[in-house]
Design a protein around this motif. Structure first.
Motif, PDB file in Angstrom:
ATOM      1  N   ASP A  36       0.819  -1.215   0.000  1.00  0.00           N
ATOM      2  CA  ASP A  36       0.000   0.000   0.000  1.00  0.00           C
ATOM      3  C   ASP A  36       0.857   1.271   0.000  1.00  0.00           C
ATOM      4  N   GLU A  37       2.181   1.118   0.053  1.00  0.00           N
ATOM      5  CA  GLU A  37       3.045   2.300  -0.013  1.00  0.00           C
ATOM      6  C   GLU A  37       2.943   3.006  -1.368  1.00  0.00           C
ATOM      7  N   VAL A  38       2.443   2.309  -2.381  1.00  0.00           N
ATOM      8  CA  VAL A  38       2.265   2.959  -3.686  1.00  0.00           C
ATOM      9  C   VAL A  38       1.238   4.078  -3.608  1.00  0.00           C
ATOM     10  N   PHE A  39       0.382   4.072  -2.555  1.00  0.00           N
ATOM     11  CA  PHE A  39      -0.658   5.087  -2.406  1.00  0.00           C
ATOM     12  C   PHE A  39      -0.187   6.299  -1.617  1.00  0.00           C
TER      13      PHE A  39
ATOM     14  N   GLU B 165      -9.153   0.440  -3.125  1.00  0.00           N
ATOM     15  CA  GLU B 165      -8.623   0.024  -4.423  1.00  0.00           C
ATOM     16  C   GLU B 165      -8.621   1.172  -5.428  1.00  0.00           C
ATOM     17  N   THR B 166      -9.439   2.186  -5.172  1.00  0.00           N
ATOM     18  CA  THR B 166      -9.531   3.338  -6.072  1.00  0.00           C
ATOM     19  C   THR B 166      -8.640   4.512  -5.644  1.00  0.00           C
ATOM     20  N   THR B 167      -7.872   4.347  -4.564  1.00  0.00           N
ATOM     21  CA  THR B 167      -6.976   5.416  -4.110  1.00  0.00           C
ATOM     22  C   THR B 167      -5.933   5.701  -5.189  1.00  0.00           C
ATOM     23  N   PRO B 168      -5.719   6.960  -5.550  1.00  0.00           N
ATOM     24  CA  PRO B 168      -4.708   7.283  -6.572  1.00  0.00           C
ATOM     25  C   PRO B 168      -3.299   6.915  -6.100  1.00  0.00           C
ATOM     26  N   TYR B 169      -2.450   6.565  -7.042  1.00  0.00           N
ATOM     27  CA  TYR B 169      -1.057   6.281  -6.725  1.00  0.00           C
ATOM     28  C   TYR B 169      -0.335   7.585  -6.395  1.00  0.00           C
ATOM     29  N   ALA B 170       0.467   7.556  -5.331  1.00  0.00           N
ATOM     30  CA  ALA B 170       1.238   8.737  -4.939  1.00  0.00           C
ATOM     31  C   ALA B 170       2.501   8.294  -4.207  1.00  0.00           C
TER      32      ALA B 170
ATOM     33  N   ALA C 192       8.712   2.777  -3.185  1.00  0.00           N
ATOM     34  CA  ALA C 192       7.299   2.839  -3.545  1.00  0.00           C
ATOM     35  C   ALA C 192       7.118   3.133  -5.030  1.00  0.00           C
ATOM     36  N   ALA C 193       7.969   3.982  -5.584  1.00  0.00           N
ATOM     37  CA  ALA C 193       7.864   4.307  -7.015  1.00  0.00           C
ATOM     38  C   ALA C 193       8.142   3.080  -7.876  1.00  0.00           C
ATOM     39  N   SER C 194       9.128   2.277  -7.482  1.00  0.00           N
ATOM     40  CA  SER C 194       9.439   1.068  -8.254  1.00  0.00           C
ATOM     41  C   SER C 194       8.306   0.050  -8.135  1.00  0.00           C
ATOM     42  N   LYS C 195       7.675  -0.026  -6.960  1.00  0.00           N
ATOM     43  CA  LYS C 195       6.537  -0.939  -6.793  1.00  0.00           C
ATOM     44  C   LYS C 195       5.357  -0.478  -7.647  1.00  0.00           C
ATOM     45  N   ALA C 196       5.126   0.833  -7.672  1.00  0.00           N
ATOM     46  CA  ALA C 196       4.036   1.364  -8.503  1.00  0.00           C
ATOM     47  C   ALA C 196       4.308   1.098  -9.981  1.00  0.00           C
TER      48      ALA C 196
END
Length: 249
Positions: A134-137, A148-153, A159-163
Motif C-alpha cells: 500500500d506504499e504505492v498510495f 482500491e480506487t486510491t490514486p497512486y502517490a 514505492a515508485a518502483s513498486k508502482a
C-alpha cells in the motif's frame, strides 16, 4: 496437482506463503529466490523432505534463469513476492530497486506471455498474482485507510518502483490479455521477518536494553497485518479473484 511458482519464496512473506501452501494444499511449489540479505532457505528447512517443494536459486531479472524455470517446471500460477522492500535502503541505493522490482517483474511477465503463447489452452487456468504494497498510495488519508480506487502517490524510490511494476502488470492484462491479479497489503509482521523492520527491531532493542527508534514526531499511523492472514487472503484471491482486478489486503 497444480504447480505454483513462487518468486521470493525464501523471503519473509514469500516463505510464510510457501509454508501455508505446502501445509494446506496439495500443490507443488517451485521457489525461485536470489537469496539476498533478506532471503533464507532456513525458513523452509522443515519442508526439505517434501517432494512437492522445489528450490531454485536465481534472480527474476535474469532472463535465462526465469526461462529455465518456466521450461523445467511449467507453472499453473505465478505468485511474485520477489522485491527489494525497505524504504531506507531504497533512498541509499535506488538502482537495485528499479532492477528487481521493475525489470524483474518485466522478465516474469514476458516469461508468462511466452508460456501461454506456447500453449493457449493454459490461459483459462493460469494466473499471475503480483503481490505489492500500500506504499504505492503514499500517506494515509484522513479517513485512515486506502481503497482500491486510491490514486497512486509513491513517495520513495521503493514505492515508485513498486508502482511502476504494478503499472506493467496491468498493462500486460490490457495489452496482451495476460490473466493477472494484483494485491496491495499493509505492513506485515510475524515469523521469519528480517530484523530491520519496525516490530522485530523494537522487540530486539527492548530485549537488549537499547533505545527504541522513533521516526519523526512519533505521531505516524500504520496499519498492521499478520503475515499468515495475508497469505490466506492471497490464496483466496488466487482462487476467486477477478482477472485484471486489484485487491487491498
Amino acid at each position: 496437482m497444480a504447480t505454483w511458482l513462487v518468486t521470493g519464496g525464501a523471503g519473509f512473506i514469500g516463505a510464510n506463503f510457501v509454508r501455508l501452501a505446502l501445509t494446506e494444499t496439495e500443490h507443488r511449489v517451485v521457489v525461485l529466490d536470489a537469496l539476498t540479505y533478506a532471503g533464507h532457505r532456513e525458513s523452509l528447512a522443515e519442508f526439505a523432505s517434501d517432494q512437492r517443494l522445489v528450490f531454485v536459486e536465481g534472480d527474476i531479472a535474469d532472463r535465462g534463469a526465469v526461462s529455465s524455470v518456466f521450461r523445467t517446471y511449467p507453472p499453473d500460477a505465478v505468485l511474485n513476492f520477489a522485491a527489494e522492500s525497505h524504504v531506507d535502503r531504497s533512498i541509499d541505493g535506488p538502482r537495485i530497486f528499479v532492477r528487481t522490482n521493475i525489470a524483474g517483474t518485466l522478465e516474469l511477465l514476458e516469461a508468462c506471455r511466452e508460456h501461454l503463447k506456447a500453449d493457449a489452452s493454459r490461459t483459462e487456468r493460469f494466473r499471475f498474482l503480483h503481490v505489492s504494497t500500500d506504499e504505492v498510495f503514499g500517506s494515509l488519508p484522513a479517513e485512515g485507510l486506502f481503497r482500491e480506487t486510491t490514486p497512486y502517490a509513491p513517495r520513495s524510490p521503493d514505492a515508485a518502483s513498486k508502482a511502476g511494476a504494478e503499472h506493467l502488470v496491468r498493462a500486460y492484462y490490457e495489452t496482451y490479455g495476460l490473466p493477472v491479479l494484483l494485491t496491495n497489503c499493509s505492513n506485515n509482521y510475524g515469523p521469519y521477518q528480517f530484523p530491520e523492520k519496525l516490530i522485530p527491531l523494537t522487540i530486539l532493542n527492548a530485549l537488549e536494553g537499547r533505545p527504541l527508534p522513533i521516526y519523526g514526531d512519533g505521531q505516524n499511523v500504520r496499519d498492521w497485518l499478520y503475515v499468515e492472514d495475508h497469505c490466506r487472503a492471497l490464496v483466496r484471491v488466487l482462487e476467486a479473484g477477478e482477472v485484471g482486478h486489484s485487491y487491498n489486503v
